[in-house]
Design a protein around this motif. Sequence first.
Motif, mmCIF file in Angstrom:
data_model
loop_
_atom_site.group_PDB
_atom_site.id
_atom_site.type_symbol
_atom_site.label_atom_id
_atom_site.label_comp_id
_atom_site.label_asym_id
_atom_site.label_seq_id
_atom_site.Cartn_x
_atom_site.Cartn_y
_atom_site.Cartn_z
ATOM 1 N N ALA A 140 -8.325 5.016 -9.388
ATOM 2 C CA ALA A 140 -7.425 4.084 -8.638
ATOM 3 C C ALA A 140 -6.534 4.886 -7.740
ATOM 4 C CB ALA A 140 -7.045 3.061 -9.387
ATOM 5 N N ARG A 141 -5.448 5.534 -8.426
ATOM 6 C CA ARG A 141 -4.593 6.325 -8.040
ATOM 7 C C ARG A 141 -5.086 7.191 -6.992
ATOM 8 N NH1 ARG A 141 1.200 7.071 -8.735
ATOM 9 N NH2 ARG A 141 1.726 8.912 -7.623
ATOM 10 N N ASN A 142 -6.217 8.296 -7.220
ATOM 11 C CA ASN A 142 -6.582 8.965 -6.420
ATOM 12 C C ASN A 142 -7.352 8.546 -5.116
ATOM 13 O OD1 ASN A 142 -6.082 11.267 -7.815
ATOM 14 N ND2 ASN A 142 -8.178 11.288 -8.713
ATOM 15 N N GLU A 143 -7.923 7.198 -5.112
ATOM 16 C CA GLU A 143 -8.484 6.394 -4.014
ATOM 17 C C GLU A 143 -7.093 6.175 -3.182
ATOM 18 O OE1 GLU A 143 -11.697 5.659 -3.289
ATOM 19 O OE2 GLU A 143 -12.026 7.363 -4.388
ATOM 20 N N ILE A 168 -6.546 0.168 8.125
ATOM 21 C CA ILE A 168 -6.020 -0.134 6.811
ATOM 22 C C ILE A 168 -6.645 -1.443 6.317
ATOM 23 C CG2 ILE A 168 -3.813 -1.374 5.652
ATOM 24 C CD1 ILE A 168 -2.405 0.405 7.821
ATOM 25 N N GLU A 169 -6.977 -2.343 7.278
ATOM 26 C CA GLU A 169 -8.034 -3.502 7.096
ATOM 27 C C GLU A 169 -9.168 -3.181 6.347
ATOM 28 O OE1 GLU A 169 -7.788 -6.010 10.555
ATOM 29 O OE2 GLU A 169 -5.866 -6.777 9.704
ATOM 30 N N PHE A 170 -9.842 -2.235 6.963
ATOM 31 C CA PHE A 170 -11.221 -1.654 6.617
ATOM 32 C C PHE A 170 -11.217 -1.089 5.099
ATOM 33 C CE2 PHE A 170 -13.807 2.254 5.625
ATOM 34 C CZ PHE A 170 -14.873 1.629 5.493
ATOM 35 N N LEU A 171 -10.055 -0.437 4.638
ATOM 36 C CA LEU A 171 -9.826 0.301 3.544
ATOM 37 C C LEU A 171 -9.542 -0.836 2.457
ATOM 38 C CD1 LEU A 171 -7.981 3.345 4.645
ATOM 39 C CD2 LEU A 171 -10.355 3.440 3.526
ATOM 40 N N LEU A 172 -8.773 -1.888 2.772
ATOM 41 C CA LEU A 172 -8.682 -2.900 1.766
ATOM 42 C C LEU A 172 -9.888 -3.753 1.341
ATOM 43 C CD1 LEU A 172 -5.421 -4.597 3.271
ATOM 44 C CD2 LEU A 172 -5.447 -3.594 0.997
ATOM 45 N N ARG A 173 -10.650 -3.945 2.332
ATOM 46 C CA ARG A 173 -12.098 -4.505 2.294
ATOM 47 C C ARG A 173 -13.073 -3.648 1.139
ATOM 48 N NH1 ARG A 173 -11.609 -5.981 7.460
ATOM 49 N NH2 ARG A 173 -13.241 -3.929 8.123
ATOM 50 N N LYS A 174 -12.867 -2.197 1.461
ATOM 51 C CA LYS A 174 -13.683 -1.473 0.845
ATOM 52 C C LYS A 174 -13.104 -1.264 -0.400
ATOM 53 C CE LYS A 174 -14.566 3.509 0.482
ATOM 54 N NZ LYS A 174 -14.151 4.840 0.764
ATOM 55 N N GLY A 175 -11.664 -1.496 -0.769
ATOM 56 C CA GLY A 175 -11.064 -1.428 -1.983
ATOM 57 C C GLY A 175 -11.449 -2.723 -2.850
ATOM 58 N N ARG A 208 -14.028 -4.500 -2.758
ATOM 59 C CA ARG A 208 -15.317 -4.330 -3.091
ATOM 60 C C ARG A 208 -15.541 -3.515 -4.249
ATOM 61 N NH1 ARG A 208 -16.449 -3.825 2.274
ATOM 62 N NH2 ARG A 208 -16.854 -1.688 2.251
ATOM 63 N N GLN A 209 -14.814 -2.232 -3.922
ATOM 64 C CA GLN A 209 -15.022 -1.499 -5.083
ATOM 65 C C GLN A 209 -14.304 -2.259 -6.654
ATOM 66 O OE1 GLN A 209 -13.010 1.982 -3.730
ATOM 67 N NE2 GLN A 209 -14.914 3.136 -3.956
ATOM 68 N N ALA A 249 -14.829 -4.011 -11.942
ATOM 69 C CA ALA A 249 -14.233 -4.876 -12.989
ATOM 70 C C ALA A 249 -15.163 -5.676 -13.767
ATOM 71 C CB ALA A 249 -13.625 -5.902 -11.909
ATOM 72 N N SER A 250 -16.409 -5.463 -13.251
ATOM 73 C CA SER A 250 -17.707 -5.969 -13.913
ATOM 74 C C SER A 250 -17.543 -5.501 -15.557
ATOM 75 C CB SER A 250 -19.012 -5.408 -13.311
ATOM 76 O OG SER A 250 -20.063 -5.854 -14.154
ATOM 77 N N PRO A 251 -17.768 -6.330 -16.439
ATOM 78 C CA PRO A 251 -17.815 -6.038 -17.999
ATOM 79 C C PRO A 251 -18.835 -4.921 -18.258
ATOM 80 C CG PRO A 251 -17.812 -8.531 -17.478
ATOM 81 C CD PRO A 251 -18.152 -7.743 -16.166
ATOM 82 N N GLY A 252 -19.871 -4.858 -17.431
ATOM 83 C CA GLY A 252 -20.824 -3.981 -17.891
ATOM 84 C C GLY A 252 -20.710 -2.535 -17.437
ATOM 85 N N VAL A 253 -19.588 -2.166 -16.748
ATOM 86 C CA VAL A 253 -18.995 -0.904 -16.298
ATOM 87 C C VAL A 253 -18.072 -0.634 -17.498
ATOM 88 C CG1 VAL A 253 -17.880 0.446 -14.682
ATOM 89 C CG2 VAL A 253 -19.341 -1.508 -13.861
#
Length: 77
Positions: free
Chosen positions: A36-39, A54-61, A63-64, A69-73
């Motif tokens: 997260a820090r590196n991103e 910035i808005e694009f990167l926020l949307r991308k962030g 989504r990531q 955050a999925s429990p399977g990861v």
Amino acid sequence: MRLSGLQKNVLALYRQCLRECRKKPEASRENFRVFARNEFEKNIKIDKRDFGAIEFLLRKGRRQLDMYASPGVKDIR
């Protein structure tokens, strides 16, 4: 110093990322935190007036974050 709405959104996303790190297995929490820090650091030089980027990167962030955050990861590298 007052923050703009976009700056507040970026900080909120970063805090959400750190909160999600705490939900991961203890052995892999540091990997998630470092990722997260590196991103965020990769994009630190973006002009604060470049709203589109910035808005694009926020949307991308977001989504990531949803994906990781999925429990399977369990770990990230």
